[in-house]
Motif scaffolding. Structure first.
Motif, PDB file in Angstrom:
ATOM      1  N   VAL A  73      -0.914   2.855  -5.516  1.00 18.71           N
ATOM      2  CA  VAL A  73      -1.094   2.844  -3.979  1.00 18.71           C
ATOM      3  C   VAL A  73      -1.949   2.300  -2.735  1.00 18.71           C
ATOM      4  O   VAL A  73      -1.258   1.409  -2.305  1.00 18.71           O
ATOM      5  CB  VAL A  73      -1.939   4.468  -3.631  1.00 18.71           C
ATOM      6  CG1 VAL A  73      -1.473   4.528  -2.642  1.00 18.71           C
ATOM      7  CG2 VAL A  73      -0.188   5.423  -4.797  1.00 18.71           C
ATOM      8  N   GLY A  74      -2.655   1.815  -3.189  1.00 21.71           N
ATOM      9  CA  GLY A  74      -3.794   0.600  -2.815  1.00 21.71           C
ATOM     10  C   GLY A  74      -3.265  -0.472  -2.383  1.00 21.71           C
ATOM     11  O   GLY A  74      -3.616  -0.841  -1.684  1.00 21.71           O
ATOM     12  N   ILE A  75      -3.129  -1.074  -3.450  1.00 23.89           N
ATOM     13  CA  ILE A  75      -1.763  -2.377  -3.317  1.00 23.89           C
ATOM     14  C   ILE A  75      -0.805  -2.217  -2.251  1.00 23.89           C
ATOM     15  O   ILE A  75      -1.028  -3.121  -1.474  1.00 23.89           O
ATOM     16  CB  ILE A  75      -1.684  -2.754  -4.772  1.00 23.89           C
ATOM     17  CG1 ILE A  75      -2.685  -3.572  -5.967  1.00 23.89           C
ATOM     18  CG2 ILE A  75      -0.883  -4.248  -4.934  1.00 23.89           C
ATOM     19  CD1 ILE A  75      -2.275  -3.185  -7.117  1.00 23.89           C
ATOM     20  N   ALA A  76       0.033  -1.152  -2.628  1.00 27.42           N
ATOM     21  CA  ALA A  76       1.081  -0.555  -1.476  1.00 27.42           C
ATOM     22  C   ALA A  76       0.640  -0.087  -0.200  1.00 27.42           C
ATOM     23  O   ALA A  76       1.806  -1.483   0.629  1.00 27.42           O
ATOM     24  CB  ALA A  76       2.039   0.250  -2.047  1.00 27.42           C
ATOM     25  N   PHE A  77      -0.394  -0.421   0.092  1.00 23.81           N
ATOM     26  CA  PHE A  77      -1.442   0.070   1.281  1.00 23.81           C
ATOM     27  C   PHE A  77      -1.746  -1.371   1.547  1.00 23.81           C
ATOM     28  O   PHE A  77      -0.817  -1.968   2.997  1.00 23.81           O
ATOM     29  CB  PHE A  77      -2.120   1.029   1.586  1.00 23.81           C
ATOM     30  CG  PHE A  77      -1.903   2.093   1.508  1.00 23.81           C
ATOM     31  CD1 PHE A  77      -0.636   2.535   2.551  1.00 23.81           C
ATOM     32  CD2 PHE A  77      -2.564   3.233   0.689  1.00 23.81           C
ATOM     33  CE1 PHE A  77      -0.437   3.603   2.625  1.00 23.81           C
ATOM     34  CE2 PHE A  77      -1.708   4.435   1.089  1.00 23.81           C
ATOM     35  CZ  PHE A  77      -0.861   5.550   2.104  1.00 23.81           C
ATOM     36  N   ALA A  78      -2.317  -1.966   1.092  1.00 20.91           N
ATOM     37  CA  ALA A  78      -2.836  -3.933   1.589  1.00 20.91           C
ATOM     38  C   ALA A  78      -1.243  -4.621   1.167  1.00 20.91           C
ATOM     39  O   ALA A  78      -2.066  -5.329   2.717  1.00 20.91           O
ATOM     40  CB  ALA A  78      -3.565  -4.235  -0.102  1.00 20.91           C
TER      41      ALA A  78
END
Length: 108
Positions: A73-78
């Motif tokens: 999820v963090g990579i997606a938001f980034a």
């Protein structure tokens, strides 16, 4: 007198039973000690050849899965933030270029 004799015989039987129970208990303790010593000595012989790693518990696998999900999820938001930043930068460049060309035309 026969009553005292019966009591003495009962006490003798009880002592014999208790002695047998104590002997059985002591034998069980000795057997447990021998099994424990054998279990401790067995891994030392095979320690150089094969070392077995302890397996992960279900809680550890659940923690790993949660960490992977949070990381995804963090990579997606980034990625979304980088896409928005790239779009904004493109718009700013186009506006500045348009302003520069208008300034060049009016300056002449």
């Amino acid at each position: 007198m026969s009553d005292a004799l019966e009591k003495a015989e009962a006490a003798a039987r009880e002592a014999a039973t208790d002695t047998a129970a104590v002997q059985i208990a002591m034998a069980a303790i000795e057997l447990a000690k021998a099994a424990q010593q054998q279990a401790q000595a067995a891994p030392q012989h095979h320690q150089c050849e094969h070392q077995h790693k302890p397996r992960r518990s279900a809680g550890e696998w659940l923690g790993i899965a949660c960490a992977v999900c949070v990381g995804g999820v963090g990579i997606a938001f980034a990625s979304i933030a980088l896409a928005i930043l790239g779009g904004t930068a493109a718009i700013v460049v186009l506006v500045l270029r348009s302003m520069w060309t208008d300034y060049q035309r009016k300056g002449r």
